[in-house]
Scaffold this motif. Structure first.
Motif, PDB file in Angstrom:
ATOM      1  N   ILE A  16       0.842  -1.199   0.000  1.00 21.13           N
ATOM      2  CA  ILE A  16       0.000   0.000   0.000  1.00 21.13           C
ATOM      3  C   ILE A  16       0.879   1.252   0.000  1.00 21.13           C
ATOM      4  O   ILE A  16       1.849   1.353   0.762  1.00 21.13           O
ATOM      5  N   GLY A  17       0.552   2.171  -0.890  1.00 23.06           N
ATOM      6  CA  GLY A  17       1.301   3.415  -1.002  1.00 23.06           C
ATOM      7  C   GLY A  17       2.354   3.399  -2.088  1.00 23.06           C
ATOM      8  O   GLY A  17       2.934   4.443  -2.403  1.00 23.06           O
ATOM      9  N   LYS A  18       2.605   2.240  -2.682  1.00 19.15           N
ATOM     10  CA  LYS A  18       3.606   2.141  -3.741  1.00 19.15           C
ATOM     11  C   LYS A  18       3.001   2.431  -5.105  1.00 19.15           C
ATOM     12  O   LYS A  18       1.847   2.076  -5.374  1.00 19.15           O
ATOM     13  N   THR A  19       3.780   3.083  -5.957  1.00 21.08           N
ATOM     14  CA  THR A  19       3.418   3.224  -7.363  1.00 21.08           C
ATOM     15  C   THR A  19       4.023   2.034  -8.098  1.00 21.08           C
ATOM     16  O   THR A  19       5.236   1.796  -8.024  1.00 21.08           O
ATOM     17  N   VAL A  20       3.178   1.295  -8.797  1.00 24.01           N
ATOM     18  CA  VAL A  20       3.626   0.015  -9.323  1.00 24.01           C
ATOM     19  C   VAL A  20       3.259  -0.146 -10.796  1.00 24.01           C
ATOM     20  O   VAL A  20       2.367   0.540 -11.318  1.00 24.01           O
ATOM     21  N   LEU A  21       3.976  -1.057 -11.436  1.00 28.56           N
ATOM     22  CA  LEU A  21       3.650  -1.509 -12.785  1.00 28.56           C
ATOM     23  C   LEU A  21       3.258  -2.979 -12.689  1.00 28.56           C
ATOM     24  O   LEU A  21       4.051  -3.816 -12.241  1.00 28.56           O
ATOM     25  N   LEU A  22       2.040  -3.300 -13.098  1.00 30.95           N
ATOM     26  CA  LEU A  22       1.541  -4.674 -13.121  1.00 30.95           C
ATOM     27  C   LEU A  22       1.278  -5.076 -14.566  1.00 30.95           C
ATOM     28  O   LEU A  22       0.795  -4.265 -15.374  1.00 30.95           O
ATOM     29  N   ARG A  23       1.573  -6.308 -14.883  1.00 28.79           N
ATOM     30  CA  ARG A  23       1.303  -6.826 -16.217  1.00 28.79           C
ATOM     31  C   ARG A  23       0.634  -8.178 -16.093  1.00 28.79           C
ATOM     32  O   ARG A  23       1.080  -9.032 -15.317  1.00 28.79           O
ATOM     33  N   GLY A  24      -0.423  -8.380 -16.874  1.00 26.75           N
ATOM     34  CA  GLY A  24      -1.135  -9.649 -16.794  1.00 26.75           C
ATOM     35  C   GLY A  24      -2.276  -9.714 -17.789  1.00 26.75           C
ATOM     36  O   GLY A  24      -2.293  -8.983 -18.791  1.00 26.75           O
ATOM     37  N   TRP A  25      -3.242 -10.584 -17.476  1.00 26.53           N
ATOM     38  CA  TRP A  25      -4.367 -10.824 -18.368  1.00 26.53           C
ATOM     39  C   TRP A  25      -5.670 -10.461 -17.675  1.00 26.53           C
ATOM     40  O   TRP A  25      -5.865 -10.733 -16.480  1.00 26.53           O
ATOM     41  N   VAL A  26      -6.552  -9.848 -18.446  1.00 27.53           N
ATOM     42  CA  VAL A  26      -7.848  -9.418 -17.917  1.00 27.53           C
ATOM     43  C   VAL A  26      -8.744 -10.642 -17.722  1.00 27.53           C
ATOM     44  O   VAL A  26      -8.931 -11.433 -18.651  1.00 27.53           O
ATOM     45  N   ARG A  27      -9.251 -10.792 -16.534  1.00 28.22           N
ATOM     46  CA  ARG A  27     -10.237 -11.839 -16.283  1.00 28.22           C
ATOM     47  C   ARG A  27     -11.648 -11.302 -16.567  1.00 28.22           C
ATOM     48  O   ARG A  27     -12.429 -11.945 -17.262  1.00 28.22           O
ATOM     49  N   THR A  28     -11.958 -10.149 -16.002  1.00 25.64           N
ATOM     50  CA  THR A  28     -13.272  -9.530 -16.250  1.00 25.64           C
ATOM     51  C   THR A  28     -13.127  -8.007 -16.222  1.00 25.64           C
ATOM     52  O   THR A  28     -12.148  -7.471 -15.684  1.00 25.64           O
ATOM     53  N   ARG A  29     -14.116  -7.347 -16.793  1.00 25.91           N
ATOM     54  CA  ARG A  29     -14.224  -5.896 -16.691  1.00 25.91           C
ATOM     55  C   ARG A  29     -15.683  -5.542 -16.484  1.00 25.91           C
ATOM     56  O   ARG A  29     -16.567  -6.086 -17.156  1.00 25.91           O
ATOM     57  N   ARG A  30     -15.951  -4.674 -15.524  1.00 26.53           N
ATOM     58  CA  ARG A  30     -17.317  -4.164 -15.354  1.00 26.53           C
ATOM     59  C   ARG A  30     -17.241  -2.647 -15.176  1.00 26.53           C
ATOM     60  O   ARG A  30     -16.290  -2.117 -14.590  1.00 26.53           O
ATOM     61  N   ASP A  31     -18.240  -1.976 -15.713  1.00 28.46           N
ATOM     62  CA  ASP A  31     -18.229  -0.515 -15.748  1.00 28.46           C
ATOM     63  C   ASP A  31     -19.259   0.059 -14.778  1.00 28.46           C
ATOM     64  O   ASP A  31     -20.353  -0.486 -14.610  1.00 28.46           O
ATOM     65  N   SER A  32     -18.865   1.152 -14.141  1.00 25.15           N
ATOM     66  CA  SER A  32     -19.733   1.818 -13.173  1.00 25.15           C
ATOM     67  C   SER A  32     -20.286   3.098 -13.774  1.00 25.15           C
ATOM     68  O   SER A  32     -19.609   3.784 -14.544  1.00 25.15           O
ATOM     69  N   LYS A  33     -21.496   3.445 -13.382  1.00 28.45           N
ATOM     70  CA  LYS A  33     -22.095   4.704 -13.845  1.00 28.45           C
ATOM     71  C   LYS A  33     -21.415   5.901 -13.213  1.00 28.45           C
ATOM     72  O   LYS A  33     -21.627   7.037 -13.651  1.00 28.45           O
ATOM     73  N   ALA A  34     -20.590   5.622 -12.180  1.00 26.21           N
ATOM     74  CA  ALA A  34     -19.903   6.717 -11.488  1.00 26.21           C
ATOM     75  C   ALA A  34     -18.695   7.224 -12.264  1.00 26.21           C
ATOM     76  O   ALA A  34     -18.014   8.145 -11.813  1.00 26.21           O
ATOM     77  N   SER A  57     -11.105   9.429 -16.512  1.00 23.45           N
ATOM     78  CA  SER A  57     -10.217  10.544 -16.828  1.00 23.45           C
ATOM     79  C   SER A  57      -8.969  10.094 -17.581  1.00 23.45           C
ATOM     80  O   SER A  57      -8.199  10.936 -18.078  1.00 23.45           O
ATOM     81  N   LEU A  58      -8.764   8.767 -17.673  1.00 22.32           N
ATOM     82  CA  LEU A  58      -7.622   8.271 -18.442  1.00 22.32           C
ATOM     83  C   LEU A  58      -7.772   8.678 -19.902  1.00 22.32           C
ATOM     84  O   LEU A  58      -8.872   8.620 -20.473  1.00 22.32           O
ATOM     85  N   ALA A  59      -6.661   9.048 -20.527  1.00 26.27           N
ATOM     86  CA  ALA A  59      -6.699   9.548 -21.902  1.00 26.27           C
ATOM     87  C   ALA A  59      -7.265   8.510 -22.865  1.00 26.27           C
ATOM     88  O   ALA A  59      -7.927   8.872 -23.856  1.00 26.27           O
ATOM     89  N   ASN A  60      -7.011   7.227 -22.600  1.00 27.03           N
ATOM     90  CA  ASN A  60      -7.475   6.178 -23.522  1.00 27.03           C
ATOM     91  C   ASN A  60      -8.626   5.360 -22.911  1.00 27.03           C
ATOM     92  O   ASN A  60      -8.784   4.179 -23.235  1.00 27.03           O
ATOM     93  N   TYR A  61      -9.394   6.007 -22.028  1.00 29.17           N
ATOM     94  CA  TYR A  61     -10.467   5.274 -21.354  1.00 29.17           C
ATOM     95  C   TYR A  61     -11.472   4.713 -22.375  1.00 29.17           C
ATOM     96  O   TYR A  61     -11.828   3.532 -22.325  1.00 29.17           O
ATOM     97  N   ASP A  62     -11.923   5.537 -23.293  1.00 30.03           N
ATOM     98  CA  ASP A  62     -12.913   5.078 -24.273  1.00 30.03           C
ATOM     99  C   ASP A  62     -12.298   4.133 -25.301  1.00 30.03           C
ATOM    100  O   ASP A  62     -12.910   3.123 -25.678  1.00 30.03           O
ATOM    101  N   SER A  63     -11.081   4.425 -25.747  1.00 28.66           N
ATOM    102  CA  SER A  63     -10.475   3.659 -26.847  1.00 28.66           C
ATOM    103  C   SER A  63      -9.855   2.348 -26.384  1.00 28.66           C
ATOM    104  O   SER A  63      -9.727   1.411 -27.175  1.00 28.66           O
ATOM    105  N   VAL A  64      -9.468   2.257 -25.127  1.00 31.43           N
ATOM    106  CA  VAL A  64      -8.802   1.051 -24.630  1.00 31.43           C
ATOM    107  C   VAL A  64      -9.579   0.398 -23.489  1.00 31.43           C
ATOM    108  O   VAL A  64     -10.017  -0.756 -23.589  1.00 31.43           O
ATOM    109  N   VAL A  65      -9.762   1.098 -22.391  1.00 30.91           N
ATOM    110  CA  VAL A  65     -10.353   0.487 -21.196  1.00 30.91           C
ATOM    111  C   VAL A  65     -11.731  -0.093 -21.498  1.00 30.91           C
ATOM    112  O   VAL A  65     -12.036  -1.241 -21.133  1.00 30.91           O
ATOM    113  N   LEU A  66     -12.579   0.675 -22.174  1.00 30.20           N
ATOM    114  CA  LEU A  66     -13.928   0.195 -22.456  1.00 30.20           C
ATOM    115  C   LEU A  66     -13.963  -0.889 -23.526  1.00 30.20           C
ATOM    116  O   LEU A  66     -15.022  -1.476 -23.770  1.00 30.20           O
ATOM    117  N   GLN A  67     -12.823  -1.163 -24.140  1.00 28.44           N
ATOM    118  CA  GLN A  67     -12.759  -2.215 -25.149  1.00 28.44           C
ATOM    119  C   GLN A  67     -12.146  -3.512 -24.606  1.00 28.44           C
ATOM    120  O   GLN A  67     -12.086  -4.515 -25.320  1.00 28.44           O
TER     121      GLN A  67
END
Length: 493
Positions: A16-34, A57-67
């Motif tokens: 907790i409190g560390k800035t980290v780089l994680l790499r792996g595979w997406v198991r699931t994604r769910r989107d919040s109205k918030a 607020s991520l620059a590629n939220y629509d082009s990457v995260v939501l895909q």
């Protein structure tokens, strides 16, 4: 500073409190109205996922995260924070999400629904990404690590015995042949010309146009001297015999490698290729062998429960709800030592109706072994002193001349998990045993030499890795505890 962490490390509270780089595979994604998305990420380092909170607020939220879909690979940079959710200590608030590899949601085989193990065997290249097979792989890894640590700490040297051999350890003959000969047109030994048949001193003339019988049309035998090794060679069924040569020079050794059986067995307990660990120790007799086997199993089981708690909890809840209780019971018990003859008496007096009737001289079946372990003694049992007629030539003959110093370690649910013996160190008795089993001592001249030059009492045993992993995990089919199972008709991956 950004640290590269595994998911296992990032899930620990100390991150907790560390800035980290994680790499792996997406198991699931769910989107919040918030205005953010939850991504479940796994990299294979542990059973559990880590939750990634990706704000819009991520620059590629629509082009990457939501895909993002199940199976996509990503790199996430972000801050590890304490998680407000139950069952997880941390989560990561993403500052950047980079898409590394896509996975077409229409064709990717591993969607949210559960798949049968039979289906997953058809996609062995993808099944490590599932919860079950990731857990199997980590447990298998831990078992292998524990095997090496145990024997190293016990003073055993790791010896690599050959995969290709000319010796059949078990005398069963069910071995895969290794050859470079052209199987369509193999070289053959010349056929001697037929001698004319004489009738009253005059050569007999066969009737005209009489066809030659097929047996007389065949060429000579295949000429094995033209093969790569100038003799017949096979994939090994065991490193035992070769291991003895090093034990009789170095004291304590163990072999650990692949072995092969050409048995046409399509069962949940058989593989054509599997791994075996086989310790061998000079100056060991049967009681020493029993003690070593008991310590060995307890060490493996304790290590797995200690170092793979999440994986083992999964197996206990989803595969076999008694597996942790069983393993704990074995570790806490003292193994019963029982002669084979006494075991037969117990079975005969049990009143049980077994599928295989009990009689002295038989090779005990799993139903007999499990009765002794689960119902009569309620703890692991080591049977010893088996009839000589059902055991290989290298096992030491007892003074009664009817039994040999063989041993089998029996555990709940499966019966035999370890088989071993004290070896026959007496030259004359060994030669007699080889003759009994129609083995040519000249083919084993180097093995016989060990009895000629400085022979000593020695003993060892064998544990099939996959049988052990199957037992530890509770998995029903042995094909699901090896990365790429080799069975009759199956060699695709």
């Amino acid at each position: 500073m950004t640290e590269i962490l595994s998911v296992r490390e990032a899930r620990q509270a100390e991150s907790i409190g560390k800035t980290v780089l994680l790499r792996g595979w997406v198991r699931t994604r769910r989107d919040s109205k918030a205005g953010f998305s939850f991504i479940e990420l796994n990299d294979g380092s542990c059973f559990g996922n880590i939750q990634i909170l990706a704000p819009n607020s991520l620059a590629n939220y629509d082009s990457v995260v939501l895909q993002l879909t199940s199976g996509c690979s990503v790199a996430v940079t972000g801050l590890v924070k304490e998680s407000p959710g139950q069952g997880q200590a941390t989560e990561v608030e993403a500052a950047a999400v980079e898409l590394l590899g896509t996975a077409d949601a229409e064709t990717y085989p591993l969607q949210k629904k559960r798949h049968s193990f039979e289906f997953l065997r058809t996609i062995a290249h993808l099944r490590p990404r599932t919860n079950t097979f990731g857990a199997v792989a980590r447990v298998r890894n831990q078992v292998c690590y524990s095997i090496h640590r145990f024997f190293q700490e016990e003073g055993f040297l790791y010896v690599h015995t050959p995969v290709i051999t000319a010796s059949d350890c078990e005398g069963a003959g069910e071995m895969f042949r290794v050859t470079t000969l052209d199987i369509d047109h193999p070289p053959r030994t010349p056929v001697p010309p037929a001698q004319p048949v004489l009738l009253a001193g005059v050569p007999a003339v066969p009737p005209a146009q009489q066809p030659v019988p097929p047996a007389q049309q065949q060429d000579g035998k295949i000429d094995d001297t033209k093969d790569f090794f100038e003799r017949r060679a096979y994939l090994t069924v065991s490193g035992l015999l070769e291991g003895e040569t090093y034990a009789c020079g170095l004291g304590r050794i163990y072999t650990f490698g692949p072995t092969f059986r050409a048995e046409n067995s399509n069962t949940a307990r058989h593989l054509a290729e599997f791994w075996m660990v086989e310790p061998e120790a000079a100056f060991f007799e049967l009681p020493d062998n029993m003690d070593l086997a008991e310590r060995f199993l307890k060490r493996i089981f304790r290590d797995v429960m200690e170092h793979c708690p999440e994986d083992m909890q999964f197996f206990n809840s989803q595969i076999d709800k008694t597996i942790l209780e069983t393993l704990t019971g074995i570790c806490d018990s003292s193994f019963e030592r029982l002669p084979y003859t006494e075991a037969i008496d117990i079975l005969l007096k049990s009143g049980e109706k077994f599928d295989y009737p009990v009689q002295w001289g038989m090779d005990l079946q799993s139903e007999h072994e499990r009765y002794l372990v689960e119902r009569h003694f309620n703890k692991p049992v080591i049977l010893f002193d088996y009839p000589r007629t059902i055991k290989p030539f290298y096992m030491k003959v007892n003074d009664d001349e009817k039994t040999v110093r063989a041993m089998d370690v029996l555990v709940p649910k499966v019966g035999e998990i370890i088989g071993g013996s004290q070896r026959e160190e007496r030259l004359d008795v060994l030669l007699t045993r080889m003759k009994e089993q129609d083995l040519n001592a000249d083919d084993y001249w180097w093995y016989v030499d060990l009895r000629r030059y400085g022979t000593v009492p020695h003993a060892g045993f064998g544990l099939g890795l996959e049988r052990a992993v199957q037992f530890v995990t509770g998995m029903a089919n042995i094909r699901d505890v090896i990365p790429f199972p080799r069975t009759p008709g199956s060699c695709e991956f």
